[in-house]
Design a protein around this motif. Structure first.
Motif, PDB file in Angstrom:
ATOM      1  N   TYR A  99       0.835  -1.204   0.000  1.00 57.25           N
ATOM      2  CA  TYR A  99       0.000   0.000   0.000  1.00 57.25           C
ATOM      3  C   TYR A  99       0.870   1.254   0.000  1.00 57.25           C
ATOM      4  N   ASP A 100       1.896   1.270   0.848  1.00 53.46           N
ATOM      5  CA  ASP A 100       2.782   2.429   0.939  1.00 53.46           C
ATOM      6  C   ASP A 100       3.493   2.680  -0.391  1.00 53.46           C
ATOM      7  N   LEU A 101       4.020   1.614  -0.990  1.00 55.46           N
ATOM      8  CA  LEU A 101       4.778   1.765  -2.235  1.00 55.46           C
ATOM      9  C   LEU A 101       3.882   2.209  -3.388  1.00 55.46           C
ATOM     10  N   THR A 102       2.702   1.612  -3.506  1.00 50.91           N
ATOM     11  CA  THR A 102       1.825   1.991  -4.615  1.00 50.91           C
ATOM     12  C   THR A 102       1.301   3.412  -4.440  1.00 50.91           C
ATOM     13  N   THR A 103       1.075   3.821  -3.192  1.00 47.51           N
ATOM     14  CA  THR A 103       0.638   5.197  -2.934  1.00 47.51           C
ATOM     15  C   THR A 103       1.683   6.211  -3.387  1.00 47.51           C
ATOM     16  N   ASN A 104       2.946   5.812  -3.308  1.00 48.95           N
ATOM     17  CA  ASN A 104       4.033   6.704  -3.697  1.00 48.95           C
ATOM     18  C   ASN A 104       4.477   6.503  -5.143  1.00 48.95           C
ATOM     19  N   GLY A 105       3.680   5.793  -5.926  1.00 49.39           N
ATOM     20  CA  GLY A 105       3.923   5.709  -7.357  1.00 49.39           C
ATOM     21  C   GLY A 105       4.653   4.489  -7.857  1.00 49.39           C
ATOM     22  N   THR A 106       4.954   3.537  -6.991  1.00 46.52           N
ATOM     23  CA  THR A 106       5.643   2.320  -7.428  1.00 46.52           C
ATOM     24  C   THR A 106       4.685   1.432  -8.216  1.00 46.52           C
ATOM     25  N   ALA A 160       5.583  -3.523  -6.140  1.00 47.14           N
ATOM     26  CA  ALA A 160       5.165  -3.364  -4.745  1.00 47.14           C
ATOM     27  C   ALA A 160       4.754  -4.710  -4.142  1.00 47.14           C
ATOM     28  N   ASN A 181       3.075   4.139  12.373  1.00 43.79           N
ATOM     29  CA  ASN A 181       3.413   4.738  11.083  1.00 43.79           C
ATOM     30  C   ASN A 181       2.198   5.052  10.212  1.00 43.79           C
ATOM     31  N   TYR A 182       1.119   4.274  10.363  1.00 45.67           N
ATOM     32  CA  TYR A 182      -0.024   4.440   9.463  1.00 45.67           C
ATOM     33  C   TYR A 182      -1.305   4.849  10.185  1.00 45.67           C
TER      34      TYR A 182
END
Length: 287
Positions: free
Chosen positions: A51-58, A63, A111-112
């Motif tokens: 989720y974190d990686l895809t949110t940041n464009g990965t 991801a 963190n989330y």
């Protein structure tokens, strides 16, 4: 009829998610007899990282791979640093893995935050499938196919390949396995890593199905344990069948008895285990 078809396929889709989680637990707990109560935490770890990686464009698939590798690596670190010293000691394994689960859960919460999040649906699986007058989400149908394919692949690997033979030999008689040259610690390390990696894969896909929250790991863990025990310890096919049954009972329990849905599920499990204490198939499926 379309309504009941939708409920049935929804139940099978939810059961498929439970199998994706339980497949890794079937390997680590059902085969290796290693109690890993951090399995749900690795489910969350993979899902939140993706989720974190895809949110940041990965890219989605990168991801997904990162989440699976991170959880597999984390699982192997836990196994090599701690769990292999506690082989055959169930109570210390419970305490240790429960502590790991709380550590991961607290870090996710810090963190989330506590609000639910959802990794994206895999590319190309958005939207519904329309068959005549019946409309159903494409992603959930594909999840059923993925669960069946995963069961076939894992079952074949364990039953028909040299690697599977080494795993079964190491589990059944560790001393003899060592005597014939099998590197038992390495086998257990890799198997445990595969189990936590499968949990992470389920977290990425399951998070898109039900969303993720810091406390949802224990709920998923409990249902996965039910699937493993009902299916029979060590049985991949049994776990798949049990997951489908649990998914259907859960779905129809919510439809027919919404106030008693949990009771319906757990009462059904208790009744089955009273008749078949070893579950539907048991470990003998791989012998």
């Amino acid at each position: 009829m379309l309504t009941w078809l939708t409920h049935s396929v929804n139940g099978l889709a939810y059961g498929s998610l439970l199998f994706l989680v339980a497949s890794g637990l079937t390997i680590t707990f059902g085969l290796m007899r290693t109690v890993n109560l951090a399995h749900g935490a690795f489910y969350l770890l993979g899902g939140y990282l993706a989720y974190d990686l895809t949110t940041n464009g990965t890219d989605y698939w990168l991801a997904l791979l990162a989440g699976v590798l991170a959880a597999a690596t984390g699982g192997m670190v836990v196994e090599r640093a701690f769990l292999h010293r506690l082989a055959g000691s169930e109570l210390p394994q419970i305490v240790l893995t429960l502590g790991v689960a709380y550590i991961i859960g607290d870090q996710i919460l810090a963190n989330y935050g506590g609000d639910p999040v959802a990794p994206p649906t895999p590319p190309g699986l958005e939207g519904p499938v329309t068959i005549g007058d019946w409309v159903f989400p494409k992603f959930r149908l594909v999840m059923i196919g993925v669960a069946i394919a995963l069961a076939a692949v894992v079952g074949a690997l364990l039953k028909y390949t040299p690697t599977g033979a080494k795993v079964r030999a190491a589990v059944d008689d560790e001393e003899i396995a060592r005597a014939v040259g099998i590197r038992v610690p390495l086998v257990f390390l890799l198997v445990f890593g595969c189990g936590t990696g499968l949990a992470a894969f389920a977290g990425v896909w399951g998070g898109a199905f039900t969303s993720l929250a810091p406390d949802s790991g224990f709920e998923v863990l409990l249902l996965a344990l039910i699937v493993v025990v009902v299916g029979g310890l060590g049985s991949i096919g049994g776990a798949l069948l049990a997951a489908f049954l649990v998914g259907l009972v859960d779905q129809y329990g919510k439809v027919w008895f919404p106030e008693w849905a949990l009771f319906t599920l757990y009462a059904s499990v208790a009744a089955l285990l009273a008749v078949r204490p070893r579950g539907l198939f048991g470990k003998a499926v791989f012998r």
